[in-house]
Design a protein around this motif. Structure first.
Motif, PDB file in Angstrom:
ATOM      1  N   ALA A   1       0.817  -1.217   0.000  1.00  0.00           N
ATOM      2  CA  ALA A   1       0.000   0.000   0.000  1.00  0.00           C
ATOM      3  C   ALA A   1       0.847   1.262   0.000  1.00  0.00           C
ATOM      4  CB  ALA A   1      -0.919   0.004   1.223  1.00  0.00           C
ATOM      5  N   TRP A   2       2.177   1.074  -0.007  1.00  0.00           N
ATOM      6  CA  TRP A   2       3.080   2.214   0.148  1.00  0.00           C
ATOM      7  C   TRP A   2       4.152   2.219  -0.936  1.00  0.00           C
ATOM      8  CZ3 TRP A   2       1.983   5.692   4.008  1.00  0.00           C
ATOM      9  CH2 TRP A   2       1.095   5.266   4.998  1.00  0.00           C
ATOM     10  N   LEU A   3       4.746   3.390  -1.133  1.00  0.00           N
ATOM     11  CA  LEU A   3       5.871   3.545  -2.055  1.00  0.00           C
ATOM     12  C   LEU A   3       7.053   4.147  -1.295  1.00  0.00           C
ATOM     13  CD1 LEU A   3       4.044   5.128  -5.140  1.00  0.00           C
ATOM     14  CD2 LEU A   3       4.607   2.715  -4.778  1.00  0.00           C
ATOM     15  N   PRO A   4       8.277   3.646  -1.512  1.00  0.00           N
ATOM     16  CA  PRO A   4       9.451   4.228  -0.850  1.00  0.00           C
ATOM     17  C   PRO A   4       9.802   5.584  -1.461  1.00  0.00           C
ATOM     18  CG  PRO A   4      10.106   2.426  -2.296  1.00  0.00           C
ATOM     19  CD  PRO A   4       8.616   2.452  -2.313  1.00  0.00           C
ATOM     20  N   LEU A   5      10.087   6.551  -0.598  1.00  0.00           N
ATOM     21  CA  LEU A   5      10.375   7.912  -1.041  1.00  0.00           C
ATOM     22  C   LEU A   5      11.594   8.451  -0.287  1.00  0.00           C
ATOM     23  CD1 LEU A   5       9.595  10.477  -2.629  1.00  0.00           C
ATOM     24  CD2 LEU A   5       8.128  11.104  -0.700  1.00  0.00           C
ATOM     25  N   PRO A   6      12.751   8.568  -0.954  1.00  0.00           N
ATOM     26  CA  PRO A   6      13.922   9.159  -0.296  1.00  0.00           C
ATOM     27  C   PRO A   6      13.693  10.650  -0.031  1.00  0.00           C
ATOM     28  CG  PRO A   6      14.527   7.988  -2.321  1.00  0.00           C
ATOM     29  CD  PRO A   6      13.044   8.139  -2.330  1.00  0.00           C
ATOM     30  N   LEU A   7      14.277  11.144   1.055  1.00  0.00           N
ATOM     31  CA  LEU A   7      14.196  12.553   1.420  1.00  0.00           C
ATOM     32  C   LEU A   7      15.610  13.075   1.666  1.00  0.00           C
ATOM     33  CD1 LEU A   7      11.366  12.339   4.129  1.00  0.00           C
ATOM     34  CD2 LEU A   7      11.071  12.937   1.713  1.00  0.00           C
ATOM     35  N   HIS A   8      15.890  14.275   1.189  1.00  0.00           N
ATOM     36  CA  HIS A   8      17.172  14.877   1.553  1.00  0.00           C
ATOM     37  C   HIS A   8      17.186  15.087   3.069  1.00  0.00           C
ATOM     38  CE1 HIS A   8      20.455  17.795   1.875  1.00  0.00           C
ATOM     39  NE2 HIS A   8      20.852  17.339   0.695  1.00  0.00           N
ATOM     40  N   PRO A   9      18.318  14.841   3.737  1.00  0.00           N
ATOM     41  CA  PRO A   9      18.332  14.969   5.201  1.00  0.00           C
ATOM     42  C   PRO A   9      17.923  16.353   5.696  1.00  0.00           C
ATOM     43  CG  PRO A   9      20.556  14.631   4.307  1.00  0.00           C
ATOM     44  CD  PRO A   9      19.592  14.318   3.229  1.00  0.00           C
ATOM     45  N   TYR A  10      18.295  17.405   4.961  1.00  0.00           N
ATOM     46  CA  TYR A  10      17.836  18.736   5.376  1.00  0.00           C
ATOM     47  C   TYR A  10      16.317  18.815   5.298  1.00  0.00           C
ATOM     48  CZ  TYR A  10      16.722  23.668   5.385  1.00  0.00           C
ATOM     49  OH  TYR A  10      16.162  24.880   5.686  1.00  0.00           O
ATOM     50  N   GLN A  11      15.766  18.306   4.211  1.00  0.00           N
ATOM     51  CA  GLN A  11      14.316  18.352   3.996  1.00  0.00           C
ATOM     52  C   GLN A  11      13.585  17.581   5.098  1.00  0.00           C
ATOM     53  OE1 GLN A  11      13.715  20.267   1.545  1.00  0.00           O
ATOM     54  NE2 GLN A  11      11.831  19.808   0.466  1.00  0.00           N
ATOM     55  N   ALA A  12      14.129  16.414   5.424  1.00  0.00           N
ATOM     56  CA  ALA A  12      13.490  15.570   6.434  1.00  0.00           C
ATOM     57  C   ALA A  12      13.514  16.223   7.814  1.00  0.00           C
ATOM     58  CB  ALA A  12      14.193  14.214   6.485  1.00  0.00           C
TER      59      ALA A  12
END
Length: 622
Positions: A264-275
């Motif tokens: 039910a989900w998709l993996p989504l990387p985040l920039h560490p600053y953004q996160a």
């Protein structure tokens, strides 16, 4: 000088602690050169009013009863500026003021700028210039110790850095060259601005400091995101699991621990600053609704490339690069990933792959770094301005193009000084391929220009495609003799297409929305080719070789003109006659567009603003 315009105080005093005095002076001089170049090039200061006497130039500022005094100022035919000495500001009744930084220069001339520049805009730009200086000083300080390490680790191959890197056991030699070559846009006054970051954060996130980033992997509900692919019928979850099996396993395990169905989900990387700084509050509603899961502890290690927001998982030479939104003003604009880019990147990859295959890369002079997969959040109000902060684009690894015969060299790295001897890295290629002397430089540029012009101008004339192939977006593939052999282009975010020409070739491209990427008029497409390829790439290389080898610029302009003429001659029979004639006149006779970076910053504008400059090829032909 109007007292309101003062150089800003450093927001983070750690910069002064981390920088050497010499690096601050060098950064100040580099910022001055770029800012002065922009002021003259964009007609914010009248170059025609300069009074030159025996190596000293004076510029009267009549409206404020002042003068600027320059030592060692040289301005070239296309507005390129070199400054080997100092600047001072003279005002009636006051002692001369040394001008050691770009912000001091802007404060001095504020009252002489054309039009009514709001005080707030001037003060904002002064702050950006100071931020750029401090970040550049951090970079220059770090490079001193980095150069010593590189010399120790790689210095067994004589004094040739490129050969040492190519022949080394490094996992990803192109990444090292990218990071070493991260020196900033050659035209941009705020080339190192990273507004919103402390000095420690600049060091922790920026490629020129070789950081190891921990990139969080979040989860977004499948029905809340749109995935785009360069290949028809692909499945995002399956692609991610096969491409990043270790990341997928950690991500899937955490979802199972949370009793969530991974399907039910998709993996989504985040920039560490953004996160850390943006996602928790900007997307608080999505987190609260259970549509976005932040998964502490689920992350992968990555290295940033020359592009701050594009990272290489594990520094790998195989895994795709990951382009991530960073909601910071870097240089001049926020570096996010728009839904347009996430959709059009794969769509353009499909089109360009077809063209490159059909044309055999225009004599093997052109190849691309594909943008194979994009993913973006679907905002419930279809607000792309919000969705651009929660997206990702996966791009092929340029090292996958590396073979025994061809080696990818980031073009931006050619302009950086070698850690082995301090000369520009391009001189390594010149010396290895044609000889380290002026005639060798001319022969090298002949081969280089033939390669790049054939690749880019052929795509433009026959298919209406203008690559944004400036220094950061380009690799020059060199053969075993280190001769330029092929242009490898990446980043299709600002690529432009002339629709009538593409249609004439029997192809079509559906734009994400009208007014972006695909144009009915040739002018905005041509402007991209001229500014990115001819000016920021080839012209800058010509100027660098001319200065380094103390050889007249005119010889390099003659070469560039001849190579452009050669492509027009070869493709005349395949080009619609009126287009062939109009484009030939525009490239060889008409004025060239020059992006007005300083005017854009003065007005806080992210849209392109262009002026015009004399065509160096027309001047060379006279």
């Amino acid at each position: 000088m109007n007292a309101i315009f003062k150089p800003s105080k450093p927001a983070d005093h750690a910069c002064r602690d981390l920088c050497t005095e010499l690096s601050l002076l060098d950064a100040g001089q580099r910022g001055l050169q770029r800012t002065l170049q922009a002021l003259f090039r964009e007609n914010l200061l009248p170059r025609a009013h300069l009074i030159v006497e025996e190596g000293i130039a004076w510029l009267p500022l009549w409206s404020q009863q002042g003068l600027l005094r320059f030592e060692g100022l040289q301005i070239g035919g296309i507005g390129d500026c070199q400054l080997s000495g100092s600047i001072a500001y003279y005002k009636t009744g006051e002692r001369p003021l040394p001008v050691a930084t770009a912000s001091v220069l802007l404060a001095c001339i504020a009252d002489s700028l054309p039009g009514q520049m709001p005080a707030d805009d001037l003060q904002r730009l002064i702050g950006e210039l100071d931020n750029s200086l401090e970040n550049d000083a951090l970079c220059l300080s770090y490079r001193q110790s980095w150069a010593r390490r590189l010399t120790t680790e790689l210095g067994t191959d004589g004094h040739c850095f490129i050969a040492a890197v190519r022949n080394s056991a490094l996992k990803n030699p192109a990444l090292l060259l990218e990071q070493w070559g991260t020196l900033g846009h050659p035209w941009h006054p705020t080339h190192k601005a990273k507004l919103g970051l402390t000095a420690d954060e600049v060091v922790a996130f920026s490629p020129e400091f070789q950081p190891a980033l921990e990139v969080p992997l979040a989860a977004i509900r499948s029905d809340k995101a749109h995935a785009a692919f360069s290949e028809e019928g692909a499945d995002y979850r399956l692609w991610f699991a096969l491409t990043f099996p270790l990341m997928w396993s950690k991500w899937e395990d955490r979802l199972n621990q949370l009793r969530q169905d991974p399907h039910a989900w998709l993996p989504l990387p985040l920039h560490p600053y953004q996160a850390q700084q943006l996602i928790p509050h900007k997307f608080a509603a999505e987190i609260a609704a259970g549509d976005l899961l932040l998964l502490p502890g689920v992350s992968f290690t990555a290295a940033p490339t020359m592009s701050f927001r594009t990272v290489v998982p594990e520094g790998s030479a195989e895994l795709p690069h990951v382009k991530l939104p960073v909601s910071l003003r870097l240089t001049s604009v926020q570096r996010t990933v728009s839904p347009k880019s996430a959709v059009m990147g794969p769509r353009l990859t499909r089109l360009l792959t077809t063209i490159v295959a059909h044309e055999s890369g225009f004599g093997e002079t052109l190849d691309i770094v594909g943008e194979d997969v994009g993913l973006h959040y679907i905002d419930p109000d279809r607000d792309d301005d919000r969705a651009r902060h929660l997206s990702v684009l996966f791009r092929a690894n340029p090292m996958r193009k590396c073979t025994e015969a061809l080696f990818p060299v980031p073009v931006g790295s050619l302009f950086a000084d070698s850690p082995f001897g301090g000369r520009p890295i391009v001189t390594d290629l010149v010396g290895l391929s044609f000889g380290d002397h002026p005639n060798g430089a001319l022969a090298f540029f002949e081969r280089y220009a033939a390669t790049v012009v054939t690749a880019t101008l052929s795509a433009y004339l026959l298919y209406g495609i203008a690559f944004e192939a400036h220094q950061q977006n380009s690799f020059i593939m060199v053969n075993q003799r280190y001769e330029p052999a092929q242009l490898l282009v990446r980043d299709f975010g600002d690529l432009r297409v002339h629709a009538p020409t593409l249609q004439r070739a029997g192809l079509e491209l559906v734009a994400y929305r009208p007014g972006f990427t695909v144009f009915e008029s040739a002018e905005p497409v041509r402007d991209k080719l001229l500014h990115a390829v001819m000016l920021c790439h080839l012209a800058e290389l010509a100027l660098l070789l001319s200065r380094t080898y103390n050889h007249p610029e005119a010889s390099f302009w003659d070469i560039l003109r001849r190579q452009i003429e050669n492509v027009f001659d070869r493709l005349r029979a395949r080009t619609e006659p009126r287009r062939w004639d109009a484009e030939r006149r525009a490239l060889l006779q008409g004025d060239w567009p020059a992006k007005s970076f300083l005017r854009m910053r003065l007005t806080d504008c992210s849209d392109d603003v262009h002026g015009h400059m004399p065509n160096p090829l027309k001047i060379a032909a006279l």
